[in-house]
Design a protein around this motif. Sequence first.
Motif, short mmCIF file in Angstrom:
data_model
loop_
_atom_site.label_atom_id
_atom_site.label_comp_id
_atom_site.label_asym_id
_atom_site.label_seq_id
_atom_site.Cartn_x
_atom_site.Cartn_y
_atom_site.Cartn_z
N ILE A 129 43.08 26.78 -35.32
CA ILE A 129 43.82 25.41 -34.88
C ILE A 129 44.94 25.49 -34.23
O ILE A 129 45.36 24.93 -33.05
CB ILE A 129 43.73 24.38 -35.99
CG1 ILE A 129 42.07 24.00 -36.45
CG2 ILE A 129 44.37 23.12 -35.45
CD1 ILE A 129 42.05 23.14 -37.65
N GLY A 132 44.64 27.77 -30.82
CA GLY A 132 43.82 27.65 -30.01
C GLY A 132 42.58 28.63 -29.75
O GLY A 132 42.08 28.78 -28.84
N VAL A 152 34.87 25.46 -31.65
CA VAL A 152 36.49 25.14 -31.29
C VAL A 152 36.97 24.14 -32.30
O VAL A 152 36.77 22.92 -32.12
CB VAL A 152 36.62 25.00 -29.66
CG1 VAL A 152 38.10 24.66 -29.36
CG2 VAL A 152 35.85 25.83 -29.12
N HIS A 154 39.66 21.74 -34.20
CA HIS A 154 40.81 20.90 -33.53
C HIS A 154 41.59 20.27 -34.96
O HIS A 154 42.73 19.90 -35.02
CB HIS A 154 40.75 20.14 -32.78
CG HIS A 154 40.03 18.99 -32.99
ND1 HIS A 154 40.40 17.86 -33.65
CD2 HIS A 154 39.08 18.17 -32.38
CE1 HIS A 154 39.43 16.87 -33.66
NE2 HIS A 154 38.46 17.10 -32.90
N PRO A 195 38.69 27.86 -24.97
CA PRO A 195 38.33 26.57 -25.10
C PRO A 195 38.43 26.00 -23.82
O PRO A 195 39.37 26.01 -23.08
CB PRO A 195 39.13 26.08 -25.92
CG PRO A 195 39.81 27.03 -26.69
CD PRO A 195 39.61 28.22 -25.85
N PRO A 197 38.72 22.24 -21.35
CA PRO A 197 39.01 21.04 -21.54
C PRO A 197 38.17 19.93 -22.49
O PRO A 197 38.46 19.11 -23.34
CB PRO A 197 39.21 20.55 -20.12
CG PRO A 197 39.57 21.66 -19.50
CD PRO A 197 38.58 22.89 -19.87
N GLN A 198 36.77 20.20 -22.13
CA GLN A 198 35.99 19.32 -22.86
C GLN A 198 35.66 19.60 -24.25
O GLN A 198 34.68 18.88 -25.01
CB GLN A 198 34.42 19.12 -22.05
CG GLN A 198 33.72 20.43 -22.14
CD GLN A 198 34.17 21.19 -20.99
OE1 GLN A 198 35.26 20.91 -20.12
NE2 GLN A 198 33.31 22.24 -20.27
N GLU A 199 36.04 20.65 -24.64
CA GLU A 199 36.11 21.25 -26.17
C GLU A 199 37.28 20.95 -26.86
O GLU A 199 37.22 21.18 -28.07
CB GLU A 199 35.59 22.76 -26.07
CG GLU A 199 34.53 22.99 -25.32
CD GLU A 199 34.14 24.61 -25.29
OE1 GLU A 199 33.13 24.88 -25.35
OE2 GLU A 199 35.15 25.33 -25.30
N LEU A 200 38.33 20.31 -26.29
CA LEU A 200 39.53 20.05 -27.04
C LEU A 200 39.76 18.73 -27.54
O LEU A 200 39.16 17.89 -27.35
CB LEU A 200 40.78 20.27 -26.02
CG LEU A 200 40.76 21.73 -25.60
CD1 LEU A 200 41.94 22.01 -24.50
CD2 LEU A 200 41.03 22.87 -26.55
N ILE A 201 40.67 18.62 -28.40
CA ILE A 201 40.86 17.36 -29.18
C ILE A 201 40.92 16.02 -28.45
O ILE A 201 40.42 14.84 -28.60
CB ILE A 201 42.04 17.29 -30.23
CG1 ILE A 201 42.33 16.15 -30.92
CG2 ILE A 201 43.28 17.72 -29.37
CD1 ILE A 201 43.22 16.44 -32.09
N ASP A 204 37.58 14.58 -27.47
CA ASP A 204 36.83 14.04 -28.74
C ASP A 204 36.87 12.55 -28.85
O ASP A 204 37.94 11.86 -29.67
CB ASP A 204 37.29 14.65 -29.89
CG ASP A 204 36.52 14.53 -31.31
OD1 ASP A 204 35.59 13.51 -31.25
OD2 ASP A 204 36.38 15.02 -32.29
#
Length: 316
Positions: A129, A132, A152, A154, A195, A197-201, A204
């Motif tokens: 976390i 990254g 991935v 977060h 990771p 961008p669509q997999e980052l916090i 979500d």
Amino acid sequence: MEQDNLLATLSAAQRQRLAFIEFRIWFYGEVARKHVLERFEVATAAGTRDLMLYKQLAPHNASYEQKHYRYLPTFQPLFQHDPEKVLAALTTGTAAADTGTSSETISHAAPKRLNQPDLNTLATVTRAIHTGQVLALTYLSMKKGPSPRVIVPHSLVDSGLRWHLRAFDRTKGHFRDLVLTRLEDVRVLVDCSPPAPQELIGADIHWNRMFTLTLVPHPSRAHPEVIAKDFGMRDGKLEVRLRGAVAGYVMRQWQVDCSPDASMQGHEIRLRLADPDELKDAGSAALAPGFLASKCLEQLTRKINEYGGCDVKNEV
């Protein structure tokens, strides 16, 4: 044995600083002098000395790179670290180092969780976390048993009963919660795509969307004013602001009746959600007590409207 003898000669304050250094290396993957200075407000020379002493005591735990001491795979802890204190430190910022020293406390009792995550697993997750990284693991599902996952991570999530990991699951293709104690063979994936961008916090949606829920005394209770006092209500209601990804967990932990007609029974039910629609779009809503009943009623009403009020018993 030589390590133990040297540690025994140190002051309690210095052992606490060394345990903090170890905590940072293990669970964040790195520690720098500024972390020691900010945490303990010691002189620069003292912080440098503590870091060098820890490296002397545990030469295989960290390497020195670019003014940071960084985690090595050969890491073996010198100190005992209590899982509850570690999790509290990671999520609230309270002190985590447990060196066997004690301070005066008031007599108290607090329930313990039935199970705690393995600290090596937790450390691998929190380092990922912090830095990254992408993780590969085996997850033990209640429905399908063991299955490989690539995630991935977060955030950590405290459900009140156990700890979860919030992550983008590349295997499933969306964000989800994974129970920390069900993770096995957790390892960092080096040769994989970083990771996206669509997999980052930030991507979500259920994590980032906040919900304001209004709680009131349950109508089945004879003395609502007592419940209002228990929960610090004002004008007979309490507003709580929660993430969509955790709102259902909180409603379940507090045993809040989220059914459309406040129909839940039992002495443990003291609160109800004033308007179940407030929870409607939360990703964790299905976990809230009685909320499924609310969804069923909504579906029934919609079907009745579709069929113009005729008997739709066989359609539902």
